[in-house]
Design a protein around this motif. Structure first.
Motif, PDB file in Angstrom:
ATOM      1  N   VAL A   8      13.973  52.768  16.849  1.00  0.00           N
ATOM      2  CA  VAL A   8      14.253  52.678  18.280  1.00  0.00           C
ATOM      3  C   VAL A   8      13.550  53.845  18.970  1.00  0.00           C
ATOM      4  O   VAL A   8      13.981  54.996  18.875  1.00  0.00           O
ATOM      5  CB  VAL A   8      15.775  52.715  18.573  1.00  0.00           C
ATOM      6  CG1 VAL A   8      16.029  52.501  20.060  1.00  0.00           C
ATOM      7  CG2 VAL A   8      16.522  51.693  17.724  1.00  0.00           C
ATOM      8  N   SER A  36      17.852  50.028  24.419  1.00  0.00           N
ATOM      9  CA  SER A  36      19.133  49.775  23.757  1.00  0.00           C
ATOM     10  C   SER A  36      19.480  48.295  23.613  1.00  0.00           C
ATOM     11  O   SER A  36      19.976  47.881  22.565  1.00  0.00           O
ATOM     12  CB  SER A  36      20.260  50.501  24.488  1.00  0.00           C
ATOM     13  OG  SER A  36      20.372  50.042  25.820  1.00  0.00           O
ATOM     14  N   ASP A  37      19.238  47.486  24.636  1.00  0.00           N
ATOM     15  CA  ASP A  37      19.619  46.074  24.553  1.00  0.00           C
ATOM     16  C   ASP A  37      18.926  45.381  23.384  1.00  0.00           C
ATOM     17  O   ASP A  37      19.556  44.657  22.610  1.00  0.00           O
ATOM     18  CB  ASP A  37      19.306  45.336  25.857  1.00  0.00           C
ATOM     19  CG  ASP A  37      20.235  45.757  26.992  1.00  0.00           C
ATOM     20  OD1 ASP A  37      21.305  46.332  26.709  1.00  0.00           O
ATOM     21  OD2 ASP A  37      19.873  45.505  28.156  1.00  0.00           O
ATOM     22  N   LEU A  40      20.358  46.748  20.054  1.00  0.00           N
ATOM     23  CA  LEU A  40      21.675  46.184  19.738  1.00  0.00           C
ATOM     24  C   LEU A  40      21.543  44.764  19.195  1.00  0.00           C
ATOM     25  O   LEU A  40      22.220  44.391  18.227  1.00  0.00           O
ATOM     26  CB  LEU A  40      22.573  46.200  20.971  1.00  0.00           C
ATOM     27  CG  LEU A  40      23.025  47.586  21.407  1.00  0.00           C
ATOM     28  CD1 LEU A  40      23.602  47.546  22.812  1.00  0.00           C
ATOM     29  CD2 LEU A  40      24.040  48.151  20.423  1.00  0.00           C
ATOM     30  N   VAL A  53      16.667  56.648  15.809  1.00  0.00           N
ATOM     31  CA  VAL A  53      16.827  56.575  17.262  1.00  0.00           C
ATOM     32  C   VAL A  53      16.266  57.833  17.902  1.00  0.00           C
ATOM     33  O   VAL A  53      16.741  58.944  17.637  1.00  0.00           O
ATOM     34  CB  VAL A  53      18.317  56.405  17.654  1.00  0.00           C
ATOM     35  CG1 VAL A  53      18.465  56.349  19.172  1.00  0.00           C
ATOM     36  CG2 VAL A  53      18.911  55.156  16.999  1.00  0.00           C
ATOM     37  N   GLU A  60      16.687  56.034  29.086  1.00  0.00           N
ATOM     38  CA  GLU A  60      17.939  55.973  28.332  1.00  0.00           C
ATOM     39  C   GLU A  60      18.137  57.234  27.502  1.00  0.00           C
ATOM     40  O   GLU A  60      17.198  57.906  27.125  1.00  0.00           O
ATOM     41  CB  GLU A  60      17.953  54.758  27.411  1.00  0.00           C
ATOM     42  CG  GLU A  60      17.993  53.446  28.167  1.00  0.00           C
ATOM     43  CD  GLU A  60      18.161  52.276  27.222  1.00  0.00           C
ATOM     44  OE1 GLU A  60      19.305  51.844  27.055  1.00  0.00           O
ATOM     45  OE2 GLU A  60      17.150  51.831  26.657  1.00  0.00           O
ATOM     46  N   GLU A  64      23.563  58.153  23.587  1.00  0.00           N
ATOM     47  CA  GLU A  64      24.371  57.001  24.017  1.00  0.00           C
ATOM     48  C   GLU A  64      23.976  55.749  23.245  1.00  0.00           C
ATOM     49  O   GLU A  64      24.834  54.960  22.853  1.00  0.00           O
ATOM     50  CB  GLU A  64      24.208  56.771  25.521  1.00  0.00           C
ATOM     51  CG  GLU A  64      24.826  57.865  26.363  1.00  0.00           C
ATOM     52  CD  GLU A  64      24.510  57.728  27.841  1.00  0.00           C
ATOM     53  OE1 GLU A  64      23.980  56.680  28.263  1.00  0.00           O
ATOM     54  OE2 GLU A  64      24.794  58.691  28.578  1.00  0.00           O
ATOM     55  N   VAL A  65      22.694  55.565  23.017  1.00  0.00           N
ATOM     56  CA  VAL A  65      22.225  54.417  22.256  1.00  0.00           C
ATOM     57  C   VAL A  65      22.772  54.487  20.833  1.00  0.00           C
ATOM     58  O   VAL A  65      23.251  53.481  20.285  1.00  0.00           O
ATOM     59  CB  VAL A  65      20.682  54.335  22.254  1.00  0.00           C
ATOM     60  CG1 VAL A  65      20.195  53.250  21.312  1.00  0.00           C
ATOM     61  CG2 VAL A  65      20.169  54.104  23.670  1.00  0.00           C
ATOM     62  N   ARG A  68      26.324  53.378  20.820  1.00  0.00           N
ATOM     63  CA  ARG A  68      26.428  51.922  21.006  1.00  0.00           C
ATOM     64  C   ARG A  68      26.039  51.162  19.740  1.00  0.00           C
ATOM     65  O   ARG A  68      26.581  50.095  19.467  1.00  0.00           O
ATOM     66  CB  ARG A  68      25.560  51.485  22.185  1.00  0.00           C
ATOM     67  CG  ARG A  68      26.114  51.956  23.529  1.00  0.00           C
ATOM     68  CD  ARG A  68      25.252  51.540  24.684  1.00  0.00           C
ATOM     69  NE  ARG A  68      25.243  50.082  24.826  1.00  0.00           N
ATOM     70  CZ  ARG A  68      24.345  49.422  25.541  1.00  0.00           C
ATOM     71  NH1 ARG A  68      23.383  50.071  26.174  1.00  0.00           N
ATOM     72  NH2 ARG A  68      24.401  48.109  25.634  1.00  0.00           N
ATOM     73  N   LEU A  69      25.106  51.689  18.968  1.00  0.00           N
ATOM     74  CA  LEU A  69      24.698  51.022  17.731  1.00  0.00           C
ATOM     75  C   LEU A  69      25.810  51.050  16.682  1.00  0.00           C
ATOM     76  O   LEU A  69      25.892  50.168  15.835  1.00  0.00           O
ATOM     77  CB  LEU A  69      23.432  51.671  17.154  1.00  0.00           C
ATOM     78  CG  LEU A  69      22.144  51.448  17.932  1.00  0.00           C
ATOM     79  CD1 LEU A  69      21.002  52.250  17.303  1.00  0.00           C
ATOM     80  CD2 LEU A  69      21.780  49.977  17.983  1.00  0.00           C
TER      81      LEU A  69
END
Length: 121
Positions: A8, A36-37, A40, A53, A60, A64-65, A68-69
């Motif tokens: 990522v 991120s979208d 994910l 990442v 972004e 935070e990414v 979320r993962l």
């Protein structure tokens, strides 16, 4: 069995170079994402063992990414944060993240990923 990896990073050149490097060292790159979208979606579809990442994903925040993962996945990947910046610049934020480690982009290798995953259990 090969380690399955998701990269990522918002830099196309880095993603391609990292993929070539890692695949040459026996790491199966099962996905690449710039945001991120997409990351994910690929975690759900490809189910990687590890996600690299980038801390600075343009608009972004890599921390935070990373969160979320890990959140809400039955089998989340081990997250390794990567950056061209020094680890000491982000020590507290790395420690407070779900990441198992930080790896400088210049130190990226299949061996480094294997060592981190072995230590993470």
């Amino acid at each position: 069995m090969a380690i399955r990896c998701l990269i990522v990073d918002d830099n196309d050149h880095f993603r391609c170079a990292a993929r070539a490097l890692l695949e040459g060292e026996g790491i199966a790159v099962v996905g690449m994402a710039a945001a991120s979208d997409d990351a994910l979606r690929q975690v759900d579809d490809a189910r990687p063992d590890v996600a690299l990442v980038d801390i600075d994903l343009g608009e972004e925040n890599g921390f935070e990414v990373a969160q979320r993962l890990v959140d809400g996945h039955r089998r989340p990947p081990h997250v390794i944060l990567i950056s061209t910046y020094e680890e000491r610049d982000f020590e507290e934020m790395i420690a407070g993240s779900p990441a198992v480690a930080f790896l400088s982009k210049s130190a990226l290798s299949g061996a480094a990923i294997r060592e981190i995953l072995q230590e993470a259990g």
